[in-house]
Design a protein around this motif. Structure first.
Motif, PDB file in Angstrom:
ATOM      1  N   GLN A 138       0.812  -1.206   0.000  1.00  0.00           N
ATOM      2  CA  GLN A 138       0.000   0.000   0.000  1.00  0.00           C
ATOM      3  C   GLN A 138       0.854   1.268   0.000  1.00  0.00           C
ATOM      4  O   GLN A 138       0.333   2.375  -0.143  1.00  0.00           O
ATOM      5  CB  GLN A 138      -0.929   0.011   1.224  1.00  0.00           C
ATOM      6  N   GLU A 139       2.160   1.132   0.180  1.00  0.00           N
ATOM      7  CA  GLU A 139       3.032   2.296   0.155  1.00  0.00           C
ATOM      8  C   GLU A 139       3.169   2.818  -1.274  1.00  0.00           C
ATOM      9  O   GLU A 139       2.997   2.071  -2.237  1.00  0.00           O
ATOM     10  CB  GLU A 139       4.406   1.933   0.718  1.00  0.00           C
ATOM     11  N   PRO A 140       3.472   4.099  -1.410  1.00  0.00           N
ATOM     12  CA  PRO A 140       3.571   4.682  -2.758  1.00  0.00           C
ATOM     13  C   PRO A 140       4.628   3.989  -3.610  1.00  0.00           C
ATOM     14  O   PRO A 140       5.687   3.611  -3.132  1.00  0.00           O
ATOM     15  CB  PRO A 140       3.973   6.136  -2.479  1.00  0.00           C
ATOM     16  N   THR A 141       4.296   3.806  -4.890  1.00  0.00           N
ATOM     17  CA  THR A 141       5.240   3.249  -5.843  1.00  0.00           C
ATOM     18  C   THR A 141       6.215   4.334  -6.275  1.00  0.00           C
ATOM     19  O   THR A 141       5.846   5.484  -6.434  1.00  0.00           O
ATOM     20  CB  THR A 141       4.486   2.723  -7.077  1.00  0.00           C
ATOM     21  N   LEU A 142       7.469   3.941  -6.448  1.00  0.00           N
ATOM     22  CA  LEU A 142       8.449   4.890  -6.952  1.00  0.00           C
ATOM     23  C   LEU A 142       8.311   5.019  -8.455  1.00  0.00           C
ATOM     24  O   LEU A 142       8.041   4.040  -9.156  1.00  0.00           O
ATOM     25  CB  LEU A 142       9.869   4.434  -6.614  1.00  0.00           C
ATOM     26  N   ARG A 143       8.502   6.233  -8.931  1.00  0.00           N
ATOM     27  CA  ARG A 143       8.463   6.481 -10.363  1.00  0.00           C
ATOM     28  C   ARG A 143       9.806   7.043 -10.784  1.00  0.00           C
ATOM     29  O   ARG A 143      10.360   7.905 -10.109  1.00  0.00           O
ATOM     30  CB  ARG A 143       7.362   7.472 -10.709  1.00  0.00           C
ATOM     31  N   VAL A 144      10.323   6.528 -11.882  1.00  0.00           N
ATOM     32  CA  VAL A 144      11.563   7.051 -12.452  1.00  0.00           C
ATOM     33  C   VAL A 144      11.260   7.519 -13.869  1.00  0.00           C
ATOM     34  O   VAL A 144      10.838   6.726 -14.716  1.00  0.00           O
ATOM     35  CB  VAL A 144      12.682   5.987 -12.475  1.00  0.00           C
ATOM     36  N   ASP A 145      11.447   8.808 -14.106  1.00  0.00           N
ATOM     37  CA  ASP A 145      11.257   9.374 -15.434  1.00  0.00           C
ATOM     38  C   ASP A 145      12.609   9.621 -16.071  1.00  0.00           C
ATOM     39  O   ASP A 145      13.512  10.187 -15.438  1.00  0.00           O
ATOM     40  CB  ASP A 145      10.499  10.710 -15.357  1.00  0.00           C
TER      41      ASP A 145
END
Length: 218
Positions: A138-145
């Motif tokens: 349920q923790e936020p997913t990391l995003r890599v742009d």
């Protein structure tokens, strides 16, 4: 993007092996998009010099990034993102000392507030999603742009969205962990695309921004 989210991010210089490292870490390529960002400010860069960034993204609408409240130093940034036009207009009115704008949209108040286009460029973006092993689902997913602007500048960004200030330290810890796994030097600070654009194409504005930071702090 939800109104009032806190964007915790760290920019870095991507290398030729960055995508392979993301795959090794279990990252998945979510999508690839191309978009144009246009930034607005006063002739004196009043918004940017107070660390506020007004942008219109093609097909996505308006966004105003406002400085976060944590005050934690390091190679990262923290911003509250406003995407509601009424909230953006209210904050702009407060920042620029103008009253009586009513319920007008952002485009309608650019002239009265003395805001003009200061930069516009196209970005090709690859967005990757990462979930650290052993973390709560349920923790936020990391995003890599991974971005490449049409003026030749490439920059990467590790980002976590937090919903409240108490979540920021945990988000920052995840960002630093992923940055380390990607081989990013501990104190590396890569400039944002807008900063590089100003440096290359509007050097007087770039110097004005530097002067404002040195005298007032971002």
């Amino acid at each position: 993007m939800a109104q009032g989210c806190i964007e915790v991010e760290r920019k870095f210089v991507p290398g030729p092996g960055t995508e392979e490292k993301l795959k090794e870490l279990g990252g998945t390529l979510e999508h690839q998009v191309t978009f144009r960002d246009t930034y607005y400010d006063t002739s004196e860069l009043s918004l940017m010099r107070s660390d506020h960034w007004l942008r219109q993204r093609e097909s996505s609408g308006w966004e105003l990034k406002c400085p976060g409240a944590s005050g934690v130093s390091g190679p990262h940034t923290e911003y509250m993102e406003l995407t509601s036009e009424s909230a953006i207009v209210a904050r702009l009115s407060e920042l620029l000392g103008t009253e009586g704008l009513g319920a007008a949209g952002v485009a309608a108040v650019l002239g009265p507030l003395g805001l003009q286009e200061v930069a516009s460029f196209v970005t090709n973006r690859s967005t990757w999603k990462l979930v650290l092993s052993g973390t709560d689902e349920q923790e936020p997913t990391l995003r890599v742009d991974l971005d490449t602007a049409d003026f030749g500048y490439a920059v990467g960004e590790v980002e976590v969205l937090a919903h409240k200030e108490a979540e920021v330290p945990a988000a920052l810890a995840k960002i630093l962990t992923i940055s380390s796994m990607l081989g990013v030097p501990a104190q590396e600070k890569a400039p944002a695309k807008l900063i590089m654009y100003l440096q290359r194409y509007r050097p007087q504005d770039y110097q004005r921004l530097l002067d404002g930071y040195s005298s007032e702090g971002p």
